[in-house]
Design a protein around this motif. Structure first.
Motif, PDB file in Angstrom:
ATOM      1  N   ILE A   1       0.914  -1.054   0.100  1.00 52.33           N
ATOM      2  CA  ILE A   1      -0.174  -0.042   0.018  1.00 52.33           C
ATOM      3  C   ILE A   1       0.698   1.273  -0.185  1.00 52.33           C
ATOM      4  N   PRO A   2       0.202   2.339  -0.386  1.00 52.39           N
ATOM      5  CA  PRO A   2       1.257   3.623  -0.468  1.00 52.39           C
ATOM      6  C   PRO A   2       1.423   4.239   1.029  1.00 52.39           C
ATOM      7  N   ALA A   3       2.576   4.865   1.096  1.00 55.85           N
ATOM      8  CA  ALA A   3       2.988   4.980   2.461  1.00 55.85           C
ATOM      9  C   ALA A   3       2.022   6.398   3.068  1.00 55.85           C
ATOM     10  N   ASP A   4       1.301   6.974   2.069  1.00 59.79           N
ATOM     11  CA  ASP A   4       0.322   8.100   2.601  1.00 59.79           C
ATOM     12  C   ASP A   4      -0.986   7.463   3.180  1.00 59.79           C
ATOM     13  N   ARG A   5      -1.101   6.165   3.022  1.00 57.53           N
ATOM     14  CA  ARG A   5      -2.451   5.543   3.560  1.00 57.53           C
ATOM     15  C   ARG A   5      -2.145   5.033   4.988  1.00 57.53           C
ATOM     16  N   VAL A   6      -0.717   5.133   5.285  1.00 60.06           N
ATOM     17  CA  VAL A   6      -0.279   4.639   6.782  1.00 60.06           C
ATOM     18  C   VAL A   6      -0.288   5.740   7.983  1.00 60.06           C
ATOM     19  N   LEU A   7      -1.180   6.019   8.703  1.00 59.50           N
ATOM     20  CA  LEU A   7      -1.439   6.878   9.750  1.00 59.50           C
ATOM     21  C   LEU A   7      -0.236   6.872  10.860  1.00 59.50           C
ATOM     22  N   GLY A   8       0.079   5.528  11.046  1.00 59.08           N
ATOM     23  CA  GLY A   8       1.279   5.421  12.018  1.00 59.08           C
ATOM     24  C   GLY A   8       1.587   3.961  12.203  1.00 59.08           C
ATOM     25  N   VAL A   9       2.644   3.533  12.909  1.00 55.31           N
ATOM     26  CA  VAL A   9       3.072   2.180  13.172  1.00 55.31           C
ATOM     27  C   VAL A   9       3.672   2.293  14.668  1.00 55.31           C
ATOM     28  N   ALA A  10       3.090   1.358  15.257  1.00 50.78           N
ATOM     29  CA  ALA A  10       3.851   1.098  16.739  1.00 50.78           C
ATOM     30  C   ALA A  10       4.254  -0.355  16.796  1.00 50.78           C
ATOM     31  N   ILE A  11       5.611  -0.603  17.349  1.00 53.03           N
ATOM     32  CA  ILE A  11       5.978  -1.896  17.358  1.00 53.03           C
ATOM     33  C   ILE A  11       6.785  -1.990  18.789  1.00 53.03           C
ATOM     34  N   VAL A  12       6.323  -3.089  19.463  1.00 53.11           N
ATOM     35  CA  VAL A  12       6.685  -3.353  20.853  1.00 53.11           C
ATOM     36  C   VAL A  12       7.678  -4.475  20.945  1.00 53.11           C
ATOM     37  N   ALA A  13       8.895  -4.338  21.539  1.00 51.30           N
ATOM     38  CA  ALA A  13       9.935  -5.509  21.504  1.00 51.30           C
ATOM     39  C   ALA A  13      10.385  -6.044  20.257  1.00 51.30           C
ATOM     40  N   ASP A  14      10.835  -5.017  19.496  1.00 49.60           N
ATOM     41  CA  ASP A  14      11.012  -5.613  17.995  1.00 49.60           C
ATOM     42  C   ASP A  14      12.543  -5.986  17.982  1.00 49.60           C
ATOM     43  N   GLY A  15      12.332  -7.515  17.359  1.00 47.83           N
ATOM     44  CA  GLY A  15      13.892  -8.005  17.262  1.00 47.83           C
ATOM     45  C   GLY A  15      14.912  -7.545  16.293  1.00 47.83           C
ATOM     46  N   ARG A  16      14.451  -6.470  15.620  1.00 47.20           N
ATOM     47  CA  ARG A  16      15.495  -5.893  14.410  1.00 47.20           C
ATOM     48  C   ARG A  16      15.631  -4.400  14.892  1.00 47.20           C
ATOM     49  N   ARG A  17      15.144  -3.970  16.007  1.00 43.35           N
ATOM     50  CA  ARG A  17      15.464  -2.559  16.431  1.00 43.35           C
ATOM     51  C   ARG A  17      16.912  -2.096  16.348  1.00 43.35           C
ATOM     52  N   GLU A  18      16.824  -0.889  16.129  1.00 39.69           N
ATOM     53  CA  GLU A  18      18.038  -0.171  16.293  1.00 39.69           C
ATOM     54  C   GLU A  18      17.881   1.216  16.724  1.00 39.69           C
ATOM     55  N   PRO A  19      18.568   1.637  17.658  1.00 40.56           N
ATOM     56  CA  PRO A  19      18.532   3.133  18.249  1.00 40.56           C
ATOM     57  C   PRO A  19      18.372   4.037  17.011  1.00 40.56           C
ATOM     58  N   GLY A  20      17.516   5.015  17.041  1.00 42.49           N
ATOM     59  CA  GLY A  20      17.382   6.089  16.231  1.00 42.49           C
ATOM     60  C   GLY A  20      16.566   5.756  14.805  1.00 42.49           C
TER      61      GLY A  20
END
Length: 304
Positions: free
Chosen positions: A171-190
């Motif tokens: 889907i296009p990025a402008d259709r996404v209001l927001g994303v929230a991920i908790v305890a992401d195994g691929r997390r990087e600071p920043g």
């Protein structure tokens, strides 16, 4: 009489020339199409389409492939239910659709050889979630989306958000209001926004990527893929990544140390990882699930 006929003939010729010019101009405009950047009217969509769809991806052992995506019941203690239940109670279904990803959600490891591998489970979840987004967008082009996930579900949602944000998603990025991920195994600071306390580590997949082959005896079929190349792209300022300090899934030390021990931590009981609904030390003044619920409500209310 001769002069009158001449005048009439001139008038006829002028009318014909004018009609020809008008037809020519119309054909030119049709060929050119709308001016660059011109915004056409919003496409129509069926009356049943919701204004917003909230998509939730549960973590490992918190879902099932045959679960009901509208009223999930595979695991009544699923962390994501503490987020989706209040949202479903607040908004009517014709305004906000809440859809929970039904997937196997397993993690084959040395203690559970009979389970589906992490790679297979994650791929199944990714395919199902992307199919839901693509199908809904095709049917309801004006609907906006809020994506959320926990643990293995956070990895799935994060990967999908990364592709969408870089223009390669379903889907296009402008259709996404927001994303929230908790305890992401691929997390990087920043990468994404951290609404809580700062944590210095990285996701387990990032920490273990250099020794992915070495940890296979502990977690067969679990590829440690490292960070997401390109981050979240256009969704960077709309993606929130929440991680509890000392959660080995998203706050793993950068120094590998004993790689086998780190891999074992992925499949061992992790008190911190299981306490996001009650842990007051993740986001000051609230808990992770309460924060996500308030954030989702704010997005929906601001866009209705």
């Amino acid at each position: 009489m001769r002069k009158l006929l001449t005048v009439l003939a001139v008038i006829v010729v002028l009318v014909l020339i004018g009609a020809g010019l008008l037809q020519w101009q119309r054909s030119v405009n049709e060929t050119k199409g709308p001016l660059p950047g011109a915004q056409g009217p919003a496409p129509e969509q069926p009356a049943w389409c919701p204004a917003v769809e909230v998509v939730a991806a549960p973590g490992t052992w918190e879902s099932a492939a045959d679960d009901d995506p509208i009223h999930p019941h595979a695991n009544p203690r699923s962390f994501m239910l503490s987020i989706t239940d209040p949202i479903q109670q607040r908004y009517p279904e014709n305004q906000v659709k809440v859809w929970t990803l039904p997937y196997t959600a397993q993690f084959k490891n040395v203690n559970a050889q009979q389970e589906m591998s992490y790679d297979q489970s994650r791929q199944e979840g990714t395919s199902k979630l992307e199919n839901e987004l693509q199908t809904m967008h095709n049917q309801c082009p004006n609907t906006r989306y809020i994506l959320s996930g926990f643990s293995q579900g956070a990895v799935i949602v994060g990967d999908i958000a990364s592709r969408i944000g870089q223009g390669a998603g379903v889907i296009p990025a402008d259709r996404v209001l927001g994303v929230a991920i908790v305890a992401d195994g691929r997390r990087e600071p920043g990468v994404g926004i951290n609404p809580g306390v700062e944590v210095g580590g990285v996701g387990a997949e990032v920490a273990l990527a250099p020794v992915s082959a070495l940890v296979q005896p502990i977690v067969p079929g679990a590829t440690m893929r490292g960070p997401r190349e390109g981050g979240f792209g256009e969704l960077q300022d709309r993606t929130f990544s929440i991680c509890a300090p000392n959660d080995s899934i998203c706050d793993a030390p950068r120094d590998l140390g004993n790689a086998m021990a780190r891999a074992q931590a992925l499949v061992s009981a992790n008190g911190v990882h299981a306490q996001y609904a009650t842990n007051p030390g993740v986001i000051p003044g609230t808990t992770a699930n309460q924060w996500v619920v308030g954030w989702v409500n704010g997005l929906i209310d601001a866009n209705n």
